[in-house]
Design an enzyme around this catalytic site. Sequence first.
Site, PDB file in Angstrom:
ATOM      1  N   GLY A 282       0.820  -1.205   0.000  1.00 41.01           N
ATOM      2  CA  GLY A 282       0.000   0.000   0.000  1.00 41.01           C
ATOM      3  C   GLY A 282       0.852   1.253   0.000  1.00 41.01           C
TER       4      GLY A 282
ATOM      5  CD  GLU B 261      -2.624   2.002  -2.920  1.00 36.32           C
ATOM      6  OE1 GLU B 261      -3.848   1.754  -2.868  1.00 36.32           O
ATOM      7  OE2 GLU B 261      -1.912   2.171  -1.910  1.00 36.32           O
TER       8      GLU B 261
ATOM      9  CG  ASN C 157      -0.341   2.573   7.573  1.00 39.12           C
ATOM     10  OD1 ASN C 157      -0.909   1.941   8.455  1.00 39.12           O
ATOM     11  ND2 ASN C 157      -0.706   3.804   7.224  1.00 39.12           N
TER      12      ASN C 157
ATOM     13  CE1 TYR D 202      -4.815  -0.127  12.135  1.00 37.66           C
ATOM     14  CE2 TYR D 202      -6.861   0.824  12.939  1.00 37.66           C
ATOM     15  CZ  TYR D 202      -5.488   0.856  12.839  1.00 37.66           C
ATOM     16  OH  TYR D 202      -4.786   1.872  13.429  1.00 37.66           O
TER      17      TYR D 202
ATOM     18  CG  PHE E 135      -2.919   6.881  11.509  1.00 37.51           C
ATOM     19  CD1 PHE E 135      -2.482   6.047  10.488  1.00 37.51           C
ATOM     20  CD2 PHE E 135      -2.515   6.603  12.811  1.00 37.51           C
ATOM     21  CE1 PHE E 135      -1.654   4.966  10.753  1.00 37.51           C
ATOM     22  CE2 PHE E 135      -1.680   5.526  13.084  1.00 37.51           C
ATOM     23  CZ  PHE E 135      -1.257   4.705  12.047  1.00 37.51           C
TER      24      PHE E 135
END
Length: 244
Positions: A38, A59, A101, A104, A163
Site C-alpha cells: 500500500g 497499491e 501500513n 486493519y 493518522f
Amino acid sequence: MNKKNIKDSQNFITSKRNIDKIMTNISLNEHDNIFEIGSGKGHFTLELAKRCNYVTAIEIDPKLCRITKNKLIEYENFQVINKDILQFKFPKNKSYKIYGNIPYNISTDIIRKIVFESTATESYLIVEYGFAKRLLNTNRSLALFLMTEVDISILSKIPREYFHPKPRVNSSLIVLKRHPSKISLKDRKQYENFVMKWVNKEYKKIFTKNQFNKSLKHAGIDDLNNISFEQFLSLFNSYKLFNR
C-alpha cells in the site's frame, strides 16, 4: 474483500516529522530491496526510495498509484504495481524486506501471506495496537502458527493522532524477523491439529493425564495461561514422542 472496503479502511500518515520518527525504527540500507504494501499517497514510498536500492509498491487504488508516481518523479529506483496485495505473488529465493501500513480489516490475511508466501527476511508493519498484542499471545492459534517462522516484536507505539482520518485506536510498528522454520514440513499438519486442540483447551484429546503432567514438567510450565513459545514447542515434541 472488495476494493471499496480496502480503500475505505485506509488511514494515512503524511507528516514528515512523524514519518521520520517511524523510519528511525526501521533497519534499512542502500543494498536493500523492499516491497511496500500500500503506497498510499507515496509519503513512505519516497522515504524508502531515499534509503534503499529498490522499492516495489503494491497499491490497489489506481488513483493512489498515480499520486505516488508523481511524488517520486525525480527517482528511478521504484515501481508501483496496481494490484490487491492478497493477489500479489512475492518472488521466491530472493532477499528482500517488506514495509506496510496495513489495513486493519485484512491484517491477519496480510500477515499470513507475508509469513507463509514470501521469503522476506524482515517485515516492518504498522498495525492496530490490540492486534500487535494478539500476535504475541501464545494462547492464540495465529501467534503459535506465525512463531514457527518468525520472531515478532513491537518496536514502537504509534498514536492515532499521527493518522488521517484519525482511527479510533492507537497503532504499533512491529517487526517480523524470519528464522529457520521450527516445524518440519512433514510435521506441519500434526502441529496445526495440536495447536487447534491446545488453544481450545482440549487437553484430554492430545494427552493422557500422566502424559500431560510429564510434558508440563519437562517444559517447565507451572501456569497454562503464561507459556513461552519454546515451552509450547517442548509440549508438541512430547506429544510427538508419545504418538510415534
